[in-house]
Design a protein around this motif. Structure first.
Motif, PDB file in Angstrom:
ATOM      1  N   ILE A  44       0.873  -1.251   0.048  1.00  0.00           N
ATOM      2  CA  ILE A  44      -0.069  -0.126  -0.244  1.00  0.00           C
ATOM      3  C   ILE A  44       0.919   1.205   0.057  1.00  0.00           C
ATOM      4  O   ILE A  44       0.617   2.163  -0.731  1.00  0.00           O
ATOM      5  CB  ILE A  44      -0.994  -0.009   1.263  1.00  0.00           C
ATOM      6  N   SER A  45       1.854   1.148   1.027  1.00  0.00           N
ATOM      7  CA  SER A  45       2.632   2.571   1.234  1.00  0.00           C
ATOM      8  C   SER A  45       3.482   2.738  -0.327  1.00  0.00           C
ATOM      9  O   SER A  45       3.236   4.250  -0.789  1.00  0.00           O
ATOM     10  CB  SER A  45       3.499   2.281   2.287  1.00  0.00           C
ATOM     11  N   ASP A  95       0.655   9.671  -5.273  1.00  0.00           N
ATOM     12  CA  ASP A  95       0.899  11.094  -5.102  1.00  0.00           C
ATOM     13  C   ASP A  95       1.749  11.551  -6.023  1.00  0.00           C
ATOM     14  O   ASP A  95       1.835  12.639  -6.344  1.00  0.00           O
ATOM     15  CB  ASP A  95       1.819  10.797  -3.637  1.00  0.00           C
ATOM     16  N   ALA A  96       2.576  10.567  -6.935  1.00  0.00           N
ATOM     17  CA  ALA A  96       3.699  11.222  -7.691  1.00  0.00           C
ATOM     18  C   ALA A  96       3.034  11.334  -9.071  1.00  0.00           C
ATOM     19  O   ALA A  96       3.625  11.602 -10.003  1.00  0.00           O
ATOM     20  CB  ALA A  96       5.035  10.240  -7.715  1.00  0.00           C
ATOM     21  N   ASP A 150      -8.772  -6.713  -2.792  1.00  0.00           N
ATOM     22  CA  ASP A 150      -9.702  -5.381  -2.797  1.00  0.00           C
ATOM     23  C   ASP A 150      -9.550  -4.535  -1.765  1.00  0.00           C
ATOM     24  O   ASP A 150      -9.834  -3.211  -1.979  1.00  0.00           O
ATOM     25  CB  ASP A 150     -11.006  -5.986  -2.927  1.00  0.00           C
ATOM     26  N   ASN A 151      -8.925  -5.016  -0.584  1.00  0.00           N
ATOM     27  CA  ASN A 151      -8.894  -4.079   0.553  1.00  0.00           C
ATOM     28  C   ASN A 151      -7.911  -2.968   0.273  1.00  0.00           C
ATOM     29  O   ASN A 151      -8.101  -1.895   0.660  1.00  0.00           O
ATOM     30  CB  ASN A 151      -8.472  -4.607   1.583  1.00  0.00           C
ATOM     31  N   THR A 152      -6.727  -3.616  -0.643  1.00  0.00           N
ATOM     32  CA  THR A 152      -5.582  -2.824  -0.773  1.00  0.00           C
ATOM     33  C   THR A 152      -6.044  -1.442  -1.870  1.00  0.00           C
ATOM     34  O   THR A 152      -6.018  -0.473  -1.500  1.00  0.00           O
ATOM     35  CB  THR A 152      -4.592  -3.412  -1.561  1.00  0.00           C
ATOM     36  N   THR A 196      -8.249   1.106   0.239  1.00  0.00           N
ATOM     37  CA  THR A 196      -7.552   1.802   1.012  1.00  0.00           C
ATOM     38  C   THR A 196      -6.857   2.760   0.243  1.00  0.00           C
ATOM     39  O   THR A 196      -6.836   3.906   0.332  1.00  0.00           O
ATOM     40  CB  THR A 196      -6.363   0.990   1.743  1.00  0.00           C
ATOM     41  N   LEU A 197      -6.563   2.429  -0.852  1.00  0.00           N
ATOM     42  CA  LEU A 197      -5.805   3.233  -1.970  1.00  0.00           C
ATOM     43  C   LEU A 197      -7.048   4.232  -2.644  1.00  0.00           C
ATOM     44  O   LEU A 197      -6.322   5.581  -2.858  1.00  0.00           O
ATOM     45  CB  LEU A 197      -5.054   2.525  -3.101  1.00  0.00           C
ATOM     46  N   GLY A 198      -8.271   3.887  -2.653  1.00  0.00           N
ATOM     47  CA  GLY A 198      -8.967   4.741  -3.242  1.00  0.00           C
ATOM     48  C   GLY A 198      -8.812   4.696  -4.809  1.00  0.00           C
ATOM     49  O   GLY A 198      -8.952   5.901  -5.504  1.00  0.00           O
TER      50      GLY A 198
END
Lengths: 318, 368
Positions: free
Chosen positions: B143-144, B151-152, B165-167, B170-172
């Motif tokens: 995720i990070s 972001d980039a 799917d959760n990842t 979370t990432l949207g």
């Protein structure tokens, strides 16, 4: 008199532990209707332990000198690919095996020279060669596995004597016997203990410390190379990632067997018991069909308990 | 003296070889120091190879007309130590080259090297690549790194192993995925087993790395079709590795001498399983069903050591990854999901499939 009795008990504690584990597994398995304690499975366990046991000889003698060798797992992978490629190209198997042992010796020589003459800490040197050798294992065949070589090499691991005793057991018995005799009865063997106990004193007493250290790493490399040959003969498939983390299993076997990480103390004969205990745990837990990740936890705990029990003597002395 | 000289020479030779081995990978360009120890992996993909005209034409016909030579894409593979993943990497490298793009290839050292993948992706982001094609080592845990890409503003395409799917939640963000539906592949194997053993059979399953979607899907798909029929007596995670598969099957046979079926979630574990079964002299009684369709796996099917294996389309995945990345870079929309499909390979079609795979692999490793 009382003191002597104590020493005897701690000398035998690893055997008591091994029998204890067998006992517990036998009871649980038979309660589950599975067959654990029979000659076939005992041979199975020793056979599964054999590769690690051979690696653990190297790990033990290196640790006895106060060093460590992290590169052995990579040597196993490299040798597997190298051997498979050579015999695939038609090289006679004995020649190919000797070449592999030479490779192991050269890698050991490299480690040994850097550590003894170069004064680079053993951990750093072998950490570096661990990565470099793993890289070489991937380079020599472009990262691909090797198959389609003559399968006669399998006889080195798949032969059974009298229909029950796998040949792996023979390697373990022969190599351990030879090395135990060397450690107990030769100048070289006593030098290893002296070096690990107190390298300064060893040097003053006239032992050629540096030469001895290099030879120990060469031997370790050769045992690793032989283990690589064994693994290829067992799987008949050479994968460049083979043998990863084997160094940790070898060190664990030595440590369970009571070889002191600070060097100079421990018996090689107990290392083989350490390797058998590790294999027994995997074997028993898999027979019980315990979920894989619990197995890792249990194995880890056993390593800690074994060392804890072994150190009892030292703590008492303090 | 002579001895010392010899040992010094040997030592230098060793150092020399290792230095050569370690420095070779940096030709690719802007690798920074952190990726240097992975340089050996980069070697696997021959970047100097020229792309065949046929492949160049095929790729160009699928993307908007544009000069792509300005772009660099980073490929972050799961590992480069097995054939399947090497083929994916080669497909990406060659397809990218067909468009004149610069392609960097990095991968973890092992199947579960999530932290290494984090580092690789972070390096790509700091180098400022234009797009990242990813085969994740775990469906969670990246995720990070993905957040950094987001972001980039660096587009990511996911191949082979789907991010869970959760990842994504979370990432949207929805990350395009092209790969095999492993659940369907598992179902195919399950159907085959159910068809061969209508009255049930004692079955063991060798599973991959716990926590990877591939593992769960291959497992659940199999049980979906065969779960009612088979008597599942053992399952072990052998982490996709041959030696672990070998040991696990030896022990499982010890516990269940009347075992009939082994389902291996990849060919490498299948090879280990076969060696264990062969040593026990039980090849007549125990049948192995495998998965992946690497060349050795296909050869095992031809030799009737496996009943079947389930072949995926790694080349197709690599091509689709690059084609769709090109579309994104050209300002178009990428396909969000493509099932590249898989097929059950048995003795009937194994030789054809092997020939096809070798042909594909030859095409992708290109004319020199």
């Amino acid at each position: 008199m009382k003191n002597k009795h104590n020493i005897n008990l701690s000398d035998w504690i690893i055997y008591i532990g091994m029998i204890g584990i067998f006992f517990v597994f036998t009871i649980i398995c038979s309660a589950m209707g599975k067959n654990f304690l029979n000659i076939n499975n005992v041979m199975n366990i020793v056979n599964q332990a054999s590769i690690n046991a051979i690696l653990a000889i190297g790990a033990s003698i290196v640790i006895l000198t106060g060093g460590i060798d992290l590169s052995v797992g990579s040597v196993v992978g490299f040798v597997g690919i190298f051997l498979a490629m050579n015999i695939k190209s038609g090289m006679p198997i004995p020649v190919a095996i000797i070449l592999c042992l030479i490779c192991g010796a050269v890698i050991g020589l490299f480690n040994g020279i850097l550590i003894s003459y170069g004064k680079v800490p053993a951990f750093i040197t072998t950490l570096g060669s661990m990565q470099a050798v793993r890289g070489l294992a991937q380079i020599i065949n472009g990262g691909q596995a090797v198959s389609g070589f003559p399968l006669e090499i399998g006889a080195l691991m798949k032969t059974k004597f009298f229909g029950v005793v796998p040949i792996g057991v023979l390697y373990v018995v022969v190599f351990y016997t030879v090395m135990i005799l060397i450690l107990s009865y030769t100048k070289f063997g006593r030098g290893i203990y002296a070096l690990g106990g107190n390298s300064h004193a060893a040097r003053l007493s006239g032992i050629k410390v540096k030469k001895l250290e290099v030879i120990v790493y060469i031997l370790c490399g050769m045992f690793a190379a032989f283990a690589g040959v064994m693994l290829l003969a067992r799987l008949l498939y050479a994968d460049p990632s083979a043998g990863s983390s084997y160094e940790m299993n070898a060190i664990a076997a030595a440590v369970i067997g009571g070889i002191s990480m600070s060097g100079g103390k421990g018996k090689l004969a107990n290392t083989v018991v350490g390797a058998i205990i590790l294999a027994t745990l995997t074997n028993g837990l898999q027979i019980m069909n315990v979920a894989t990740y619990y197995q890792t936890v249990i194995t880890g705990l056993v390593v800690i308990v074994a060392v804890f029990a072994d150190k009892r003597k030292e703590r008492k002395a303090e | 003296m002579k001895k010392k000289l010899v040992s010094a020479l040997l030592c230098m030779a060793m150092v020399g070889t290792m230095l050569v081995g370690c420095s070779g990978g940096n030709e690719g360009g802007t690798d920074d120091s952190k990726s240097e120890d992975k340089a050996s992996d980069t070697e696997v993909v021959d970047e100097s190879a020229e792309v065949s005209d046929k492949l160049a034409e095929e790729i160009k016909s699928q993307v908007p007309d544009k000069d792509y030579s300005e772009y660099t894409i980073g490929f972050c593979g799961m590992t480069l130590n097995n054939e399947y993943h090497i083929i994916v990497a080669n497909a990406v490298a060659q397809s990218g080259k067909a468009l004149g793009m610069k392609v960097e290839i990095q991968a973890g050292a092992e199947h579960q090297s999530v932290e290494e993948q984090l580092t690789i992706i972070e390096n790509y982001v700091s180098q400022g690549v234009d797009g990242i094609i990813l085969v994740p080592a775990a469906s969670e845990g990246l995720i990070s790194a993905l957040q950094e890409c987001k972001d980039a503003g660096i587009p990511v395409i996911n191949l082979d192993t789907k991010l869970d799917d959760n990842t994504l939640k979370t990432l949207g963000e929805d990350i395009p995925f092209y790969g095999t539906d492993n659940y369907v592949g598992g179902q195919m194997v399950g159907e085959k087993v159910a068809e061969m053993y209508p009255d049930g059979c004692k079955t063991a399953i060798l599973r991959g790395v716990q926590g990877q979607t591939n593992d769960d899907d291959r497992y659940n798909g199999f049980l979906d079709k065969a779960g009612d029929v088979v008597d599942l007596v053992a399952e072990q995670h052998a982490n996709w590795e041959t030696d672990l598969g070998y040991t696990a099957i030896q022990n499982i046979i010890q516990a269940n001498p009347d075992l009939q079926v082994i389902y291996c979630e990849n060919d490498l574990m299948g090879i280990g399983a076969y060696q264990a079964v062969d040593e026990a002299g039980l090849t007549d009684k125990i049948k192995i069903f495998s998965y992946d369709g690497v060349t050795e796996g296909l050869q095992y099917v031809i030799d009737e050591k496996f009943v079947s294996t389930c072949a995926q389309q790694p080349i197709e995945m690599g091509k689709l990854g690059v084609v769709n990345m090109a579309k994104i870079l050209a300002g178009d929309k990428a396909e969000t999901y493509i099932d590249t499909g898989c097929k059950l390979v048995t003795i009937d079609n194994a030789e054809d499939t092997l020939a096809e795979t070798e042909k594909y692999a030859a095409e992708i490793s290109a004319t020199k």
